[in-house]
Design an enzyme around this catalytic site. Structure first.
Site, PDB file in Angstrom:
ATOM      1  N   HIS A 156       0.866  -5.519  -2.635  1.00 27.46           N
ATOM      2  CA  HIS A 156       0.338  -5.726  -3.992  1.00 27.46           C
ATOM      3  C   HIS A 156       0.867  -7.028  -4.611  1.00 27.46           C
ATOM      4  O   HIS A 156       1.353  -7.901  -3.898  1.00 27.46           O
ATOM      5  CB  HIS A 156       0.611  -4.499  -4.861  1.00 27.46           C
ATOM      6  CG  HIS A 156       0.322  -3.208  -4.145  1.00 27.46           C
ATOM      7  ND1 HIS A 156      -0.951  -2.746  -3.952  1.00 27.46           N
ATOM      8  CD2 HIS A 156       1.151  -2.325  -3.519  1.00 27.46           C
ATOM      9  CE1 HIS A 156      -0.901  -1.614  -3.246  1.00 27.46           C
ATOM     10  NE2 HIS A 156       0.349  -1.338  -2.981  1.00 27.46           N
ATOM     11  N   GLU A 169       5.570  -1.021  -8.228  1.00 28.70           N
ATOM     12  CA  GLU A 169       5.675  -1.085  -6.768  1.00 28.70           C
ATOM     13  C   GLU A 169       5.733  -2.543  -6.310  1.00 28.70           C
ATOM     14  O   GLU A 169       6.490  -2.877  -5.388  1.00 28.70           O
ATOM     15  CB  GLU A 169       4.483  -0.375  -6.114  1.00 28.70           C
ATOM     16  CG  GLU A 169       4.532  -0.405  -4.592  1.00 28.70           C
ATOM     17  CD  GLU A 169       3.259   0.123  -3.943  1.00 28.70           C
ATOM     18  OE1 GLU A 169       2.364   0.615  -4.667  1.00 28.70           O
ATOM     19  OE2 GLU A 169       3.161   0.034  -2.705  1.00 28.70           O
ATOM     20  N   HIS A 182       5.717  -1.230   1.169  1.00 26.68           N
ATOM     21  CA  HIS A 182       5.098  -0.474   0.074  1.00 26.68           C
ATOM     22  C   HIS A 182       6.010   0.644  -0.383  1.00 26.68           C
ATOM     23  O   HIS A 182       7.027   0.945   0.252  1.00 26.68           O
ATOM     24  CB  HIS A 182       3.768   0.146   0.534  1.00 26.68           C
ATOM     25  CG  HIS A 182       2.691  -0.850   0.778  1.00 26.68           C
ATOM     26  ND1 HIS A 182       1.685  -1.106  -0.134  1.00 26.68           N
ATOM     27  CD2 HIS A 182       2.472  -1.685   1.825  1.00 26.68           C
ATOM     28  CE1 HIS A 182       0.885  -2.043   0.361  1.00 26.68           C
ATOM     29  NE2 HIS A 182       1.341  -2.412   1.547  1.00 26.68           N
ATOM     30  N   GLU A 184       5.984   2.839   3.843  1.00 31.01           N
ATOM     31  CA  GLU A 184       6.051   3.429   2.511  1.00 31.01           C
ATOM     32  C   GLU A 184       7.488   3.929   2.342  1.00 31.01           C
ATOM     33  O   GLU A 184       7.902   4.907   2.960  1.00 31.01           O
ATOM     34  CB  GLU A 184       5.052   4.595   2.378  1.00 31.01           C
ATOM     35  CG  GLU A 184       3.599   4.199   2.594  1.00 31.01           C
ATOM     36  CD  GLU A 184       2.961   3.573   1.354  1.00 31.01           C
ATOM     37  OE1 GLU A 184       3.657   3.417   0.325  1.00 31.01           O
ATOM     38  OE2 GLU A 184       1.754   3.248   1.422  1.00 31.01           O
TER      39      GLU A 184
END
Ligand code: ZN
Length: 329
Positions: free
Chosen positions: A119, A156, A211, A293
């Site tokens: 992101h 995030e 992430h 993640e």
């Protein structure tokens, strides 16, 4: 590519100037800076008279060498791997080889790793851009997403960049050349297809997309996402499925060890490994690549870890150790 329909972006990350649009919107400030320029120039000339043209004779570094590190860095980063631009002009090495700062040393010199901080904090302000569909071979998908946040608002995208920088410092200490897909040096993105392309064009030995998840409270732990076998359009993962699994298993093992976190309790059957065929960043990769993640930002206990700089250092260590093991270092 639909990506090209977006507002003009710098042609390459290495030449990016984070301040460019900022200055462009503030002509008054530009004038003010211009007015200051003679003063600065006079100061520079005075400094040159007093100190000479730099003790090591090095030419000023161009933006391509400063941009990748220009947006701040962690303590670990600044202490472990100064970029050429960070080497002070009064460096006590008059005869030093001007190429020395870029000549990587270490057991993994010559290897390249691409780290993809998931992101971009600016994505929240660029919904129309990141919602455009891009071709990921098997289907079309949004350019990028905003990513999640903790309940207290820690993004995030902040987390991923911080962990990525810490991992970079650790890898560079081993001699690895580390390339980022972005470093908050652009207003949004990159799109997922460009993120994959950066790894491909760097001929990366390994690519890791960092992430943190955003699912309901009570779901805890980390998981590594491995590419499924897919073929369609520009997507063909046949050559990377095997090595990506090796990379992912090593990262999962080391991440669990360094952080003390458990594999996710909500998917992966406790293995910390999940195979997916819907992620453009994996489908379009021609290099061994996984997503990680690190935890669930929406769970209070996981979030407390994710917001801890000490924990993030452990996370980066696990990522770096997994990569180093994969590279045989
Ligand atoms: Zn994410």
């Amino acid at each position: 590519m639909r990506y090209d329909e977006s507002p003009p972006l710098p042609e390459s990350r290495s030449s990016i100037s984070p301040d460019r649009p900022w200055f462009a919107r503030r002509p008054a400030l530009t004038v003010a800076l211009a007015a200051l320029a003679p003063t600065c120039l006079a100061g520079w000339v005075l400094a040159q008279v007093l100190t000479g043209p730099g003790a090591d004779g090095r030419q000023p570094e161009g933006p391509s060498l400063t941009a990748s590190h220009a947006t701040g860095s962690t303590d670990a980063k600044s202490s472990a791997s100064p970029s050429p631009a960070q080497v002070p002009a009064h460096s006590p090495a008059p005869g030093a080889d001007a190429q020395a700062p870029t000549a990587a040393k270490g057991p993994l010199a010559g290897r390249t790793v691409v780290i993809d901080p998931g992101h971009n904090t600016g994505n929240f302000q660029h919904g129309s851009e990141i919602n455009k569909l891009v071709d990921v071979g098997t289907h079309r998908k949004e350019c990028d997403t905003t990513g999640t946040t903790t309940n207290s608002g820690y993004k995030e995208a902040e987390f991923t960049l911080d962990v990525s920088r810490r991992a970079r410092a650790l890898l560079e200490a081993k001699g690895v050349k580390v390339v980022f897909t972005h470093e908050a040096d652009r207003p949004w993105g990159p799109c997922i297809d460009e993120r994959a392309r950066i790894g491909n064009e760097a001929a990366a030995d390994a690519v890791v997309s960092v992430h943190a998840d955003g699912v309901s409270a009570g779901n805890r732990g980390f998981h590594v996402i491995l590419p499924a076998l897919v073929k369609g359009g520009a997507a063909d993962t046949a050559k990377i499925v095997g090595p990506s699994r090796d990379l992912g298993e090593r990262i999962a093992r080391n991440f669990g060890r360094t952080t003390g976190s458990a594999p996710a309790n909500y998917l992966g059957s406790g293995t910390g490994l999940v195979v997916r065929d819907d992620l453009g960043g994996l489908n379009l990769s021609t290099r061994p690549k996984v997503f990680l993640e690190c935890g669930n930002m929406r769970d209070a206990k996981d979030a407390a870890q994710l917001m801890s700089p000490e924990w993030r250092q452990k996370a980066a260590q696990g990522i770096a150790d997994g990569i180093v093991g994969f590279l045989g270092g």
